[in-house]
Design an enzyme around this catalytic site. Sequence first.
Site, PDB file in Angstrom:
ATOM      1  N   GLN A 102       0.848  -1.189   0.000  1.00  0.00           N
ATOM      2  CA  GLN A 102       0.000   0.000   0.000  1.00  0.00           C
ATOM      3  C   GLN A 102       0.890   1.247   0.000  1.00  0.00           C
ATOM      4  O   GLN A 102       0.394   2.360  -0.143  1.00  0.00           O
ATOM      5  CB  GLN A 102      -0.880   0.012   1.251  1.00  0.00           C
ATOM      6  CG  GLN A 102      -1.807  -1.184   1.371  1.00  0.00           C
ATOM      7  CD  GLN A 102      -2.401  -1.262   2.781  1.00  0.00           C
ATOM      8  OE1 GLN A 102      -3.452  -0.710   3.057  1.00  0.00           O
ATOM      9  NE2 GLN A 102      -1.729  -1.967   3.672  1.00  0.00           N
ATOM     10  N   ASN A 103       2.184   1.057   0.190  1.00  0.00           N
ATOM     11  CA  ASN A 103       3.073   2.214   0.348  1.00  0.00           C
ATOM     12  C   ASN A 103       3.334   2.902  -0.981  1.00  0.00           C
ATOM     13  O   ASN A 103       3.502   2.252  -2.014  1.00  0.00           O
ATOM     14  CB  ASN A 103       4.393   1.790   0.987  1.00  0.00           C
ATOM     15  CG  ASN A 103       4.195   1.270   2.397  1.00  0.00           C
ATOM     16  OD1 ASN A 103       3.105   1.412   2.954  1.00  0.00           O
ATOM     17  ND2 ASN A 103       5.215   0.668   2.976  1.00  0.00           N
ATOM     18  N   HIS A 122      -1.608   1.537  -4.093  1.00  0.00           N
ATOM     19  CA  HIS A 122      -2.015   2.938  -3.916  1.00  0.00           C
ATOM     20  C   HIS A 122      -1.127   3.902  -4.696  1.00  0.00           C
ATOM     21  O   HIS A 122      -1.060   5.089  -4.367  1.00  0.00           O
ATOM     22  CB  HIS A 122      -2.043   3.299  -2.420  1.00  0.00           C
ATOM     23  CG  HIS A 122      -3.144   2.610  -1.670  1.00  0.00           C
ATOM     24  ND1 HIS A 122      -3.147   2.443  -0.301  1.00  0.00           N
ATOM     25  CD2 HIS A 122      -4.304   2.041  -2.116  1.00  0.00           C
ATOM     26  CE1 HIS A 122      -4.251   1.805   0.068  1.00  0.00           C
ATOM     27  NE2 HIS A 122      -4.958   1.528  -1.014  1.00  0.00           N
ATOM     28  N   GLY A 191       3.212  -4.396   8.992  1.00  0.00           N
ATOM     29  CA  GLY A 191       3.105  -2.960   9.274  1.00  0.00           C
ATOM     30  C   GLY A 191       1.911  -2.254   8.682  1.00  0.00           C
ATOM     31  O   GLY A 191       2.051  -1.153   8.153  1.00  0.00           O
TER      32      GLY A 191
END
Length: 254
Positions: A102-103, A122, A191
């Site tokens: 997602q980073n 993303h 994370g």
Amino acid sequence: MTNYSPLLADARALLIQAKHVAAFIGAGLSAESGISTFRGAQADALWSRFDPAALASREGFFANPEHVIEWYNWRRQTLAKASPNPGHVALGKQKRLIQITQNVDNLLERAGVPGQHIYHLHGTITKDRCDAFCGYERTLDLEHPPSLGKCPQCGHFLRPAVVWFGEGLPLDTWKKAESLCARIDCLLVIGTSASVYPASGLIHTARNSGARIIIVNTQPSDVSDMASVELTGPSGEILPELLEGLDICSFRNG
Ligand code: BJW
Ligand code: ZN
């Protein structure tokens, strides 16, 4: 001995037994590189300091585009100064592992993960794209990112090539990630608060398809109850130990 040490052997056994593994990654992986998370206990968490509706939505962008671009440029300059941490480095050694992230940073790439094995759900802050989707995009100098600009092809605003709230995820990447998560035996979740959808739905997809879930996080998350093994601690410490000497694989004949 740390909190997670007694569970490391269990997690390693799951990774070794699994035929197909994938990683699902969130902002916590990059926290030890000095990149702020969005939520969680950290004092610098972005959504505890800034309004996501103003900064991470198309409505917010059109209300004050200069402000949004300034904010992204501040984050870009922070990223330019950051380096991959030992968690990224441990993942960088896994050359056959698909890493669904997602980073929007580029620290996995910089740690040596092959670009085609990173699924950016993303998008990325390393590029701008045309807001009108005419196809124009530009890769930025993160140290010296440009201020608000217009598309040279069609004249609409240029904007960060990220996915804001209310926007769809890149369809091809999403389809590949969904299909992978339905096939794996084990998902390594690193994370993430697992609070943003549809991305976090991939954890449910994997679990519902029978995969074992290993979680690495400094605190419990929305998916803690799905974990076969939950390793509580910083990913920069845990991942090097967890992955030491393993060559985990996402695909057959790879
Ligand atoms: C450590 C650590 C260390 C710390 N070691 N761990 C279903 C239910 C409810 C709402 C929705 C739903 N479906 C959709 C929605 C709406 C919305 C949503 O999910 N909202 C929820 C927040 C309620 N979703 C969307 O709007 C999505 N789009 C969409 O649904 O479109 C529909 C559509 C379809 C078709 C056409 C058109 C529209 C898009 C979501 C986009 C999210 N964008 C952001 C910003 C990206 C750009 C930018 O960076 O500026 O993505 S928001 C932000 O959250 C960012 C992240 O990728 C994402 C996830 O965050 P992540 O990675 O989990 O980070 P944190 O901070 O939440 O957690 C960090 C974790 O790390 C914590 O747990 C810590 O404990 C841990 N940690 N240090 C290990 N050292
Ligand atoms: Zn354009």
